[in-house]
Design a protein around this motif. Structure first.
Motif, PDB file in Angstrom:
ATOM      1  N   LYS A   7      11.067   4.622  -7.304  1.00  0.00           N
ATOM      2  CA  LYS A   7      11.781   5.549  -6.118  1.00  0.00           C
ATOM      3  C   LYS A   7      11.587   4.712  -5.087  1.00  0.00           C
ATOM      4  O   LYS A   7      10.853   4.023  -4.646  1.00  0.00           O
ATOM      5  N   LYS A   8      12.295   5.263  -4.017  1.00  0.00           N
ATOM      6  CA  LYS A   8      12.346   4.893  -2.668  1.00  0.00           C
ATOM      7  C   LYS A   8      11.493   5.855  -1.739  1.00  0.00           C
ATOM      8  O   LYS A   8      11.882   7.079  -1.707  1.00  0.00           O
ATOM      9  N   THR A   9      10.802   5.500  -0.636  1.00  0.00           N
ATOM     10  CA  THR A   9      10.198   6.357   0.148  1.00  0.00           C
ATOM     11  C   THR A   9      10.833   6.053   1.579  1.00  0.00           C
ATOM     12  O   THR A   9      11.247   5.054   1.987  1.00  0.00           O
ATOM     13  N   ALA A  33      14.378  -0.714   3.241  1.00  0.00           N
ATOM     14  CA  ALA A  33      13.921   0.144   2.205  1.00  0.00           C
ATOM     15  C   ALA A  33      12.315   0.147   2.042  1.00  0.00           C
ATOM     16  O   ALA A  33      11.923  -1.019   2.433  1.00  0.00           O
ATOM     17  N   ILE A  34      11.700   1.280   1.710  1.00  0.00           N
ATOM     18  CA  ILE A  34      10.111   1.062   1.343  1.00  0.00           C
ATOM     19  C   ILE A  34      10.178   1.581  -0.294  1.00  0.00           C
ATOM     20  O   ILE A  34      10.720   2.608  -0.489  1.00  0.00           O
ATOM     21  N   GLU A  35       9.680   0.608  -1.204  1.00  0.00           N
ATOM     22  CA  GLU A  35      10.036   0.876  -2.664  1.00  0.00           C
ATOM     23  C   GLU A  35       8.745   1.175  -3.245  1.00  0.00           C
ATOM     24  O   GLU A  35       7.863   0.320  -2.712  1.00  0.00           O
ATOM     25  N   GLU A  36       8.671   1.555  -4.292  1.00  0.00           N
ATOM     26  CA  GLU A  36       7.646   1.561  -5.354  1.00  0.00           C
ATOM     27  C   GLU A  36       8.364   1.149  -6.548  1.00  0.00           C
ATOM     28  O   GLU A  36       8.914   1.711  -7.219  1.00  0.00           O
ATOM     29  N   ARG A  37       7.590   0.256  -6.901  1.00  0.00           N
ATOM     30  CA  ARG A  37       7.907  -0.367  -8.269  1.00  0.00           C
ATOM     31  C   ARG A  37       6.755  -0.467  -9.227  1.00  0.00           C
ATOM     32  O   ARG A  37       5.585  -0.469  -8.850  1.00  0.00           O
ATOM     33  N   VAL A  39       5.360  -2.875 -12.050  1.00  0.00           N
ATOM     34  CA  VAL A  39       5.264  -4.194 -12.541  1.00  0.00           C
ATOM     35  C   VAL A  39       4.254  -4.195 -13.676  1.00  0.00           C
ATOM     36  O   VAL A  39       2.985  -4.096 -13.348  1.00  0.00           O
ATOM     37  N   ALA A  40       4.552  -4.584 -14.820  1.00  0.00           N
ATOM     38  CA  ALA A  40       3.529  -4.566 -15.986  1.00  0.00           C
ATOM     39  C   ALA A  40       2.707  -3.494 -16.157  1.00  0.00           C
ATOM     40  O   ALA A  40       1.564  -3.583 -16.146  1.00  0.00           O
ATOM     41  N   GLY A  41       3.183  -2.325 -15.652  1.00  0.00           N
ATOM     42  CA  GLY A  41       2.196  -1.090 -15.605  1.00  0.00           C
ATOM     43  C   GLY A  41       1.568  -0.719 -14.557  1.00  0.00           C
ATOM     44  O   GLY A  41       0.831   0.203 -14.430  1.00  0.00           O
ATOM     45  N   HIS A  42       1.648  -1.613 -13.375  1.00  0.00           N
ATOM     46  CA  HIS A  42       1.037  -1.444 -12.325  1.00  0.00           C
ATOM     47  C   HIS A  42       2.162  -0.988 -11.246  1.00  0.00           C
ATOM     48  O   HIS A  42       3.058  -1.602 -11.135  1.00  0.00           O
ATOM     49  N   LYS A  43       1.655   0.072 -10.476  1.00  0.00           N
ATOM     50  CA  LYS A  43       2.430   0.440  -9.497  1.00  0.00           C
ATOM     51  C   LYS A  43       2.536  -0.366  -8.233  1.00  0.00           C
ATOM     52  O   LYS A  43       1.234  -0.759  -7.945  1.00  0.00           O
ATOM     53  N   LEU A  44       3.460  -0.851  -7.663  1.00  0.00           N
ATOM     54  CA  LEU A  44       3.449  -1.960  -6.455  1.00  0.00           C
ATOM     55  C   LEU A  44       4.353  -1.139  -5.228  1.00  0.00           C
ATOM     56  O   LEU A  44       5.544  -1.056  -5.545  1.00  0.00           O
ATOM     57  N   GLU A  45       3.918  -0.766  -3.811  1.00  0.00           N
ATOM     58  CA  GLU A  45       4.750  -0.471  -3.027  1.00  0.00           C
ATOM     59  C   GLU A  45       5.025  -1.559  -2.062  1.00  0.00           C
ATOM     60  O   GLU A  45       4.287  -2.430  -1.914  1.00  0.00           O
ATOM     61  N   LEU A  46       6.444  -1.757  -1.742  1.00  0.00           N
ATOM     62  CA  LEU A  46       7.012  -2.882  -1.098  1.00  0.00           C
ATOM     63  C   LEU A  46       7.882  -2.382   0.058  1.00  0.00           C
ATOM     64  O   LEU A  46       8.674  -1.507  -0.086  1.00  0.00           O
ATOM     65  N   ILE A  47       7.515  -3.072   1.292  1.00  0.00           N
ATOM     66  CA  ILE A  47       8.440  -3.021   2.367  1.00  0.00           C
ATOM     67  C   ILE A  47       9.558  -4.031   2.432  1.00  0.00           C
ATOM     68  O   ILE A  47       8.949  -5.141   2.428  1.00  0.00           O
ATOM     69  N   VAL A  60       7.649  -7.288   1.341  1.00  0.00           N
ATOM     70  CA  VAL A  60       6.076  -7.385   1.555  1.00  0.00           C
ATOM     71  C   VAL A  60       5.389  -6.081   0.977  1.00  0.00           C
ATOM     72  O   VAL A  60       5.620  -4.921   1.102  1.00  0.00           O
ATOM     73  N   PRO A  61       4.391  -6.425   0.244  1.00  0.00           N
ATOM     74  CA  PRO A  61       3.468  -5.514  -0.389  1.00  0.00           C
ATOM     75  C   PRO A  61       2.561  -4.652   0.595  1.00  0.00           C
ATOM     76  O   PRO A  61       2.077  -5.358   1.536  1.00  0.00           O
ATOM     77  N   VAL A  62       2.664  -3.170   0.658  1.00  0.00           N
ATOM     78  CA  VAL A  62       1.980  -2.469   1.561  1.00  0.00           C
ATOM     79  C   VAL A  62       0.593  -2.752   1.910  1.00  0.00           C
ATOM     80  O   VAL A  62       0.235  -2.824   3.110  1.00  0.00           O
ATOM     81  N   ALA A  63       0.010  -3.385   0.717  1.00  0.00           N
ATOM     82  CA  ALA A  63      -1.503  -3.427   0.687  1.00  0.00           C
ATOM     83  C   ALA A  63      -1.645  -4.738   1.479  1.00  0.00           C
ATOM     84  O   ALA A  63      -2.737  -4.974   1.997  1.00  0.00           O
ATOM     85  N   LYS A  64      -0.596  -5.669   1.615  1.00  0.00           N
ATOM     86  CA  LYS A  64      -0.837  -6.851   2.537  1.00  0.00           C
ATOM     87  C   LYS A  64      -0.165  -6.925   3.760  1.00  0.00           C
ATOM     88  O   LYS A  64      -0.308  -8.042   4.297  1.00  0.00           O
TER      89      LYS A  64
END
Length: 208
Positions: A7-9, A33-37, A39-47, A60-64
């Protein structure tokens, strides 16, 4: 496995869609966009950031975000300080050009507007001064472009107008190339010291 967009946030970590940001190694970009993807069963939030002028998109991963140094645009106070910086006297270290070039490049890629303004100030050449070497010119233009892009977005003017503003401040800077007796004495005493001299290399010196 396959990557799917869950989804997109609208916002994450204080950043919002459509907002302009600064990514240190690429300059000003816009969040599209700010996306939630997943990947291999793990959620990854990307800007998702686009750099229109460079025709490039980064995810850019939100965590980084903090570790890569992505930041919001400078405020008006910082822009004013950057413009004051380019109007100041050039501070050039009497060290080998290759070392100074690395320092200038590091400042440009730091994403810090004041540090970038210092590069513009130190590498600027008036028409009455000796011509720059090719590598100097490249670094100067890269710093000027980064600075102008951010000022243009902050002040909602064109990049051309932003460049004119910067060049107007540079024109007010102290006359370059003048060597005072005091500066000369300091330079003689400390080869690593900062001086007000313009000691940039010619093409021949740079190649040596």
């Amino acid at each position: 496995m396959a990557t799917t967009t869950a989804k997109k946030t609208g916002h994450r970590q204080g950043f919002r869609t459509n907002e302009y940001v600064v990514y240190p190694s690429h300059g000003v970009g816009q969040i599209v966009a700010i996306e939630e993807r997943e990947v291999a069963g793990h959620k990854l939030e990307l800007i998702v950031v686009t750099f229109q002028k460079d025709k490039m998109t980064l995810r850019v991963p939100v965590a980084k975000v903090a570790s890569v140094g992505m930041r919001k645009l400078a405020d008006e106070t910082t822009v004013a300080k950057a413009l004051d910086t380019v109007r100041g006297r050039a501070r050039v270290k009497r060290t080998m050009w290759s070392r100074r070039a690395q320092e200038y490049e590091a400042k440009i890629n730091s994403g810090d507007l004041i540090a970038i303004a210092e590069v513009v100030r130190d590498l600027f050449r008036a028409d009455s001064q000796p011509e720059q070497s090719y590598s100097e010119r490249q670094l100067y233009e890269a710093a000027l472009d980064r600075m102008a892009r951010e000022i243009a977005v902050v002040e909602q003017i064109s990049e051309t107008e932003a460049v004119r503003r910067i060049e107007g401040q540079l024109a007010k800077s102290p006359r370059r190339g003048a060597r005072t007796a005091e500066a000369g004495a300091e330079a003689e005493g400390d080869a690593e010291s900062e001086t007000d001299l313009d000691e940039e290399p010619s093409e021949q010196e740079e190649a040596a």
